[in-house]
Design an enzyme around this catalytic site. Sequence first.
Site, short mmCIF file in Angstrom:
data_model
loop_
_atom_site.label_atom_id
_atom_site.label_comp_id
_atom_site.label_asym_id
_atom_site.label_seq_id
_atom_site.Cartn_x
_atom_site.Cartn_y
_atom_site.Cartn_z
N TYR A 223 0.90 -1.20 -0.04
CA TYR A 223 -0.25 0.19 -0.31
C TYR A 223 0.68 1.12 0.65
O TYR A 223 0.92 1.56 1.13
CB TYR A 223 -0.81 0.27 1.23
CG TYR A 223 -1.99 -0.68 1.51
CD1 TYR A 223 -1.98 -1.84 0.40
CD2 TYR A 223 -2.86 -1.25 2.56
CE1 TYR A 223 -2.91 -3.03 0.26
CE2 TYR A 223 -3.68 -2.68 2.55
CZ TYR A 223 -4.10 -3.64 1.23
OH TYR A 223 -4.46 -4.12 1.82
N LEU B 65 -18.20 -3.06 2.83
CA LEU B 65 -18.99 -1.55 2.63
C LEU B 65 -18.91 -1.99 1.10
O LEU B 65 -19.06 -1.04 0.46
CB LEU B 65 -18.65 -0.16 3.11
CG LEU B 65 -18.94 -0.37 4.71
CD1 LEU B 65 -18.76 0.74 5.63
CD2 LEU B 65 -20.60 -0.75 5.35
N GLY B 66 -19.07 -3.15 0.11
CA GLY B 66 -18.91 -2.63 -0.78
C GLY B 66 -17.88 -1.38 -1.79
O GLY B 66 -18.32 -0.78 -2.45
#
Length: 330
Positions: free
Chosen positions: A58, A220-221
């Site tokens: 990341y 939460l998509g």
Amino acid sequence: MERRPIGAGSLDVGAVGLGCMPMTWAYSASRRSGAESLRAADAALDAGVSLLDTADIYGPFTNELLLSRILQRRRADIFIATKCGLRVGDQHMVACGRPAYVRRACDASLRRLRTDVIDLYQLHRADPEVPVEETWGAMSELVAAGKVRALGLSAVGARADRRGPAGRYATTLRQLRCVQQVFPVACVQAELSVWSREALEDLLPWCAARGIGMLAAMPLGSGYLTGELTPGQGFEPDDLRARDGRFTAEMMAANQPVVAGLRRIAERHDATAAQIALAWTLAQGPRVIPVPGTKSARWAVENAAAASIRLSPADRAELDALPAGRRAWD
């Protein structure tokens, strides 16, 4: 906040975790703020969250460096989870599972995080050129050396299995069977949400039968299930959603019934659609830990509060009946 176990040992964490990737990578670069991200982490910890999930890729590396600042202040409150196994190649990422690389990657993560031990070290992707048992064996040596407390796998094989007849996670399950014979798997991280339920078919039952936890990624998509995104709004070029078939204007409009269903149930609980989505994920098993990602203190507090919501059987049935998320290439 309720505590949930990581693996079959004595490790446990707050029932809702915090995904840290959006703080420095993959989502809306123009709206990133290191100061606000640290406020979000502090707010989550104050609300009972303990698991902070990051990875060396990341950034790369900037996410771990940012989190080192809060680890220095609040190490006792934090269960830090990071990952290895992906490297930046020529305009793409490549898997690397060579044992020497794993050892170097762990030491580098420890330095960036400025901590003596990683609570959960996860294999981000398996290297097709290296037997997964060899990679896992090197990771187990890190536990013996006191550098790592527990091991996990993150979405291994999921992409390759997306259209496979044996199920999305067939490759993951084969690899899990192999590595479990080398060293215990504490948890598996995989996408699980109201609109992405493939992990319920065989991956979660396999893990549950063996006392293995599941970190539910993207519960939460990627923001869609919050109801805060507008069909056709567009995304910044470096935002992963710009390349996700569920986030075309057409598919975002087509998937509105999922958000509408979450909102209906949210009204009954004086909650938000996001909180109901997280409550559904929590209800999938006592070892399921949703890890919603955010860089906002407001959303971090709201997400943590979902741990106190108890869905009724009628709520569960209504949510289970919602359609799965559609994507442009389905």
